[in-house]
Write a protein that holds these residues in place. Structure first.
Motif, PDB file in Angstrom:
ATOM      1  N   ILE A  33       0.733  -1.066  -0.022  1.00 17.71           N
ATOM      2  CA  ILE A  33      -0.078   0.162  -0.007  1.00 17.71           C
ATOM      3  C   ILE A  33       0.966   1.156  -0.189  1.00 17.71           C
ATOM      4  O   ILE A  33       2.123   1.328   0.475  1.00 17.71           O
ATOM      5  CB  ILE A  33      -0.869   0.053   1.197  1.00 17.71           C
ATOM      6  N   ILE A  34       0.527   2.387  -0.772  1.00 17.96           N
ATOM      7  CA  ILE A  34       1.221   3.469  -0.264  1.00 17.96           C
ATOM      8  C   ILE A  34      -0.034   4.610  -0.003  1.00 17.96           C
ATOM      9  O   ILE A  34      -1.078   4.563  -0.531  1.00 17.96           O
ATOM     10  CB  ILE A  34       1.772   4.025  -2.104  1.00 17.96           C
ATOM     11  N   TYR A  35       0.532   5.404   0.801  1.00 13.98           N
ATOM     12  CA  TYR A  35      -0.390   6.326   1.468  1.00 13.98           C
ATOM     13  C   TYR A  35       0.249   7.734   1.809  1.00 13.98           C
ATOM     14  O   TYR A  35       1.356   7.911   1.674  1.00 13.98           O
ATOM     15  CB  TYR A  35      -1.051   5.889   2.733  1.00 13.98           C
ATOM     16  N   GLY A  36      -0.441   8.567   2.053  1.00 13.59           N
ATOM     17  CA  GLY A  36       0.002  10.122   2.724  1.00 13.59           C
ATOM     18  C   GLY A  36       0.006  10.832   1.389  1.00 13.59           C
ATOM     19  O   GLY A  36      -0.331  10.678   0.621  1.00 13.59           O
ATOM     20  N   ASP A  40      -5.340   9.778  -1.754  1.00  9.47           N
ATOM     21  CA  ASP A  40      -5.684   8.574  -1.016  1.00  9.47           C
ATOM     22  C   ASP A  40      -5.135   7.396  -1.088  1.00  9.47           C
ATOM     23  O   ASP A  40      -3.834   7.278  -2.044  1.00  9.47           O
ATOM     24  CB  ASP A  40      -6.978   8.140  -1.924  1.00  9.47           C
ATOM     25  N   PRO A  41      -5.044   6.452  -0.035  1.00  7.77           N
ATOM     26  CA  PRO A  41      -4.275   5.270  -0.212  1.00  7.77           C
ATOM     27  C   PRO A  41      -4.487   4.468  -1.405  1.00  7.77           C
ATOM     28  O   PRO A  41      -5.753   4.497  -1.902  1.00  7.77           O
ATOM     29  CB  PRO A  41      -4.712   4.499   1.175  1.00  7.77           C
ATOM     30  N   GLN A  42      -3.415   3.897  -1.949  1.00  7.92           N
ATOM     31  CA  GLN A  42      -3.650   3.239  -3.102  1.00  7.92           C
ATOM     32  C   GLN A  42      -3.174   1.539  -2.700  1.00  7.92           C
ATOM     33  O   GLN A  42      -1.722   1.387  -2.633  1.00  7.92           O
ATOM     34  CB  GLN A  42      -2.785   3.568  -4.252  1.00  7.92           C
ATOM     35  N   PRO A  43      -3.898   0.545  -2.752  1.00  7.54           N
ATOM     36  CA  PRO A  43      -3.438  -0.907  -2.590  1.00  7.54           C
ATOM     37  C   PRO A  43      -2.733  -1.127  -3.916  1.00  7.54           C
ATOM     38  O   PRO A  43      -2.779  -1.051  -4.838  1.00  7.54           O
ATOM     39  CB  PRO A  43      -4.646  -1.629  -2.433  1.00  7.54           C
ATOM     40  N   LEU A  44      -1.503  -1.808  -3.585  1.00  7.24           N
ATOM     41  CA  LEU A  44      -0.606  -2.470  -4.774  1.00  7.24           C
ATOM     42  C   LEU A  44      -0.363  -3.774  -4.753  1.00  7.24           C
ATOM     43  O   LEU A  44      -0.321  -4.571  -3.673  1.00  7.24           O
ATOM     44  CB  LEU A  44       0.831  -1.319  -4.517  1.00  7.24           C
ATOM     45  N   THR A  45       0.426  -4.179  -5.955  1.00  7.72           N
ATOM     46  CA  THR A  45       1.026  -5.494  -5.936  1.00  7.72           C
ATOM     47  C   THR A  45       2.498  -5.155  -6.374  1.00  7.72           C
ATOM     48  O   THR A  45       2.500  -4.343  -7.267  1.00  7.72           O
ATOM     49  CB  THR A  45       0.188  -6.439  -6.735  1.00  7.72           C
ATOM     50  N   ILE A  46       3.282  -5.937  -5.988  1.00  7.68           N
ATOM     51  CA  ILE A  46       4.853  -5.797  -6.580  1.00  7.68           C
ATOM     52  C   ILE A  46       5.411  -7.295  -6.826  1.00  7.68           C
ATOM     53  O   ILE A  46       5.033  -8.058  -5.768  1.00  7.68           O
ATOM     54  CB  ILE A  46       5.578  -4.871  -5.373  1.00  7.68           C
ATOM     55  N   PRO A  73       4.851   7.615 -11.202  1.00  5.76           N
ATOM     56  CA  PRO A  73       6.021   7.946 -10.550  1.00  5.76           C
ATOM     57  C   PRO A  73       5.575   8.645  -9.161  1.00  5.76           C
ATOM     58  O   PRO A  73       5.095   9.696  -9.240  1.00  5.76           O
ATOM     59  CB  PRO A  73       6.949   8.527 -11.030  1.00  5.76           C
ATOM     60  N   GLN A  74       5.723   8.070  -7.987  1.00  3.68           N
ATOM     61  CA  GLN A  74       5.492   8.885  -6.463  1.00  3.68           C
ATOM     62  C   GLN A  74       6.402   8.694  -5.632  1.00  3.68           C
ATOM     63  O   GLN A  74       7.187   7.614  -5.610  1.00  3.68           O
ATOM     64  CB  GLN A  74       4.227   8.121  -5.833  1.00  3.68           C
ATOM     65  N   GLN A  75       7.030   9.672  -5.050  1.00  2.00           N
ATOM     66  CA  GLN A  75       8.147   9.772  -4.118  1.00  2.00           C
ATOM     67  C   GLN A  75       7.803   9.285  -2.889  1.00  2.00           C
ATOM     68  O   GLN A  75       6.610   9.559  -2.262  1.00  2.00           O
ATOM     69  CB  GLN A  75       8.677  11.088  -3.886  1.00  2.00           C
ATOM     70  N   ALA A  76       8.316   7.980  -2.099  1.00  4.68           N
ATOM     71  CA  ALA A  76       7.932   7.424  -0.973  1.00  4.68           C
ATOM     72  C   ALA A  76       9.296   6.969  -0.428  1.00  4.68           C
ATOM     73  O   ALA A  76      10.012   6.829  -0.923  1.00  4.68           O
ATOM     74  CB  ALA A  76       6.866   6.436  -1.138  1.00  4.68           C
ATOM     75  N   ILE A  77       8.952   6.513   0.980  1.00  7.41           N
ATOM     76  CA  ILE A  77       9.840   5.943   1.765  1.00  7.41           C
ATOM     77  C   ILE A  77       9.229   4.630   2.368  1.00  7.41           C
ATOM     78  O   ILE A  77       7.980   4.411   2.479  1.00  7.41           O
ATOM     79  CB  ILE A  77      10.393   6.474   3.019  1.00  7.41           C
ATOM     80  N   ASN A  88      10.380 -16.009   7.289  1.00 13.18           N
ATOM     81  CA  ASN A  88      10.610 -14.803   6.992  1.00 13.18           C
ATOM     82  C   ASN A  88      10.425 -14.126   5.506  1.00 13.18           C
ATOM     83  O   ASN A  88      11.283 -13.077   5.293  1.00 13.18           O
ATOM     84  CB  ASN A  88      12.302 -15.000   7.340  1.00 13.18           C
ATOM     85  N   PHE A  89       9.533 -14.792   4.815  1.00 12.78           N
ATOM     86  CA  PHE A  89       9.550 -13.944   3.535  1.00 12.78           C
ATOM     87  C   PHE A  89       8.699 -12.770   3.640  1.00 12.78           C
ATOM     88  O   PHE A  89       7.844 -12.907   4.602  1.00 12.78           O
ATOM     89  CB  PHE A  89       8.865 -15.095   2.397  1.00 12.78           C
ATOM     90  N   VAL A  90       8.550 -11.854   2.696  1.00  6.76           N
ATOM     91  CA  VAL A  90       7.885 -10.601   2.830  1.00  6.76           C
ATOM     92  C   VAL A  90       6.351 -10.986   2.364  1.00  6.76           C
ATOM     93  O   VAL A  90       6.069 -11.547   1.674  1.00  6.76           O
ATOM     94  CB  VAL A  90       8.392  -9.598   1.733  1.00  6.76           C
ATOM     95  N   MET A  91       5.331 -10.415   3.463  1.00  8.04           N
ATOM     96  CA  MET A  91       4.028 -10.679   3.213  1.00  8.04           C
ATOM     97  C   MET A  91       3.166  -9.349   2.870  1.00  8.04           C
ATOM     98  O   MET A  91       2.187  -9.493   2.287  1.00  8.04           O
ATOM     99  CB  MET A  91       3.569 -11.218   4.666  1.00  8.04           C
ATOM    100  N   HIS A  92       3.930  -8.338   3.282  1.00  9.82           N
ATOM    101  CA  HIS A  92       3.266  -6.911   3.031  1.00  9.82           C
ATOM    102  C   HIS A  92       4.244  -5.947   3.063  1.00  9.82           C
ATOM    103  O   HIS A  92       5.070  -5.886   4.073  1.00  9.82           O
ATOM    104  CB  HIS A  92       1.994  -6.698   3.775  1.00  9.82           C
ATOM    105  N   ALA A  93       4.059  -4.774   2.448  1.00 11.81           N
ATOM    106  CA  ALA A  93       4.981  -3.619   2.356  1.00 11.81           C
ATOM    107  C   ALA A  93       4.025  -2.405   2.314  1.00 11.81           C
ATOM    108  O   ALA A  93       3.096  -2.309   1.703  1.00 11.81           O
ATOM    109  CB  ALA A  93       5.896  -3.467   1.462  1.00 11.81           C
ATOM    110  N   ASP A  94       4.557  -1.267   3.338  1.00 17.49           N
ATOM    111  CA  ASP A  94       3.824  -0.280   3.302  1.00 17.49           C
ATOM    112  C   ASP A  94       4.722   1.164   2.812  1.00 17.49           C
ATOM    113  O   ASP A  94       5.889   0.971   3.465  1.00 17.49           O
ATOM    114  CB  ASP A  94       3.497   0.166   4.813  1.00 17.49           C
ATOM    115  N   PHE A  95       4.378   1.717   2.052  1.00 24.62           N
ATOM    116  CA  PHE A  95       5.124   3.027   1.597  1.00 24.62           C
ATOM    117  C   PHE A  95       4.507   4.174   1.923  1.00 24.62           C
ATOM    118  O   PHE A  95       3.335   4.345   1.730  1.00 24.62           O
ATOM    119  CB  PHE A  95       5.315   2.972   0.002  1.00 24.62           C
TER     120      PHE A  95
END
Length: 221
Positions: A33-36, A40-46, A73-77, A88-95
């Motif tokens: 997800i990317i927010y802020g 509006d927040p946008q749910p994503l897939t990577i 393109p959106q600037q984020a951290i 230990n595999f990645v399940m979800h990422a927040d940007f």
């Protein structure tokens, strides 16, 4: 900042836990997800392999990233990362979106220098303990350091390195120290070797020398 990172993402329409599981198992993608940024927040897939490759670089965790959402393109951290507790595999990422003119808080990794040459280790036999591996700082996105160096060369046994001992780059401040002296947290320390302090060893050596001298005097008599 020398490294530039771009994350390719697609908008996610199929929501819910079941949909996320299908993404991870069958499409080999990671829900995100990317927010802020006043949007509006946008749910994503990577794509999983692309994200995991980026995560191998320490700088990815503290740099400003370009998240390319369907060509936008959106600037984020990277604000948060959820991993499977066992595998230990990645399940979800927040940007989190960022603005070049708005300061933000980010955790920057610490690089400890000269640990083997540290006075308390090399000369006194001490052991370095790390109380922190990163420092939360506040700064503009363009001023985020890749890492913060802490030089251990002159640290003696029993000494503690605090946040106030760390030199931060210009424009970068410690969020903890901004709260006052009571928040001057420990970063690292050098403790005495197991079995006693350096002073104890010196006393034992002195006592042993005196005993040997006394035995020699008795032998002469």
């Amino acid at each position: 900042m020398s490294d530039q990172f771009e994350v390719q993402a697609e908008l996610r329409e199929d929501m819910g836990k079941g949909a996320s599981r299908r993404l991870r198992r069958h499409a080999d993608k990671v829900p995100a997800i990317i927010y802020g940024g006043g949007k509006d927040p946008q749910p994503l897939t990577i794509i999983r392999k692309d994200l995991e490759k980026s995560l191998e670089n320490e700088a990815f965790y503290s740099h400003v990233l370009t998240v390319n959402v369907n060509g936008d393109p959106q600037q984020a951290i990277l604000k948060d990362l959820q991993r499977h507790p066992a595998k230990n595999f990645v399940m979800h990422a927040d940007f989190m979106r960022v603005s070049a003119k708005v300061a933000l808080k980010v955790n920057v990794p610490i690089h400890f220098l000269n640990e083997e040459a540290c006075l308390g280790v090399k000369m006194e036999g001490g052991i370095i303990q790390h109380q922190a591996t990163d420092i939360e700082v506040s700064c503009l996105p363009g001023d985020i350091p890749e890492y913060i160096e802490v030089d251990m060369i002159d640290v003696k046994t029993g000494d503690i390195v605090h946040l106030s001992d760390v030199t931060l780059p210009e424009g970068v401040t410690s969020t903890a120290l901004a709260l006052g002296e009571d928040h001057d947290l420990a970063i690292a320390s050098v403790i005495a070797p197991k079995g006693g302090s350096v002073d104890d060893e010196e006393v034992e050596a002195t006592d042993a020398g005196e005993e040997d001298a006394a035995e020699e005097d008795d032998g002469e008599d």
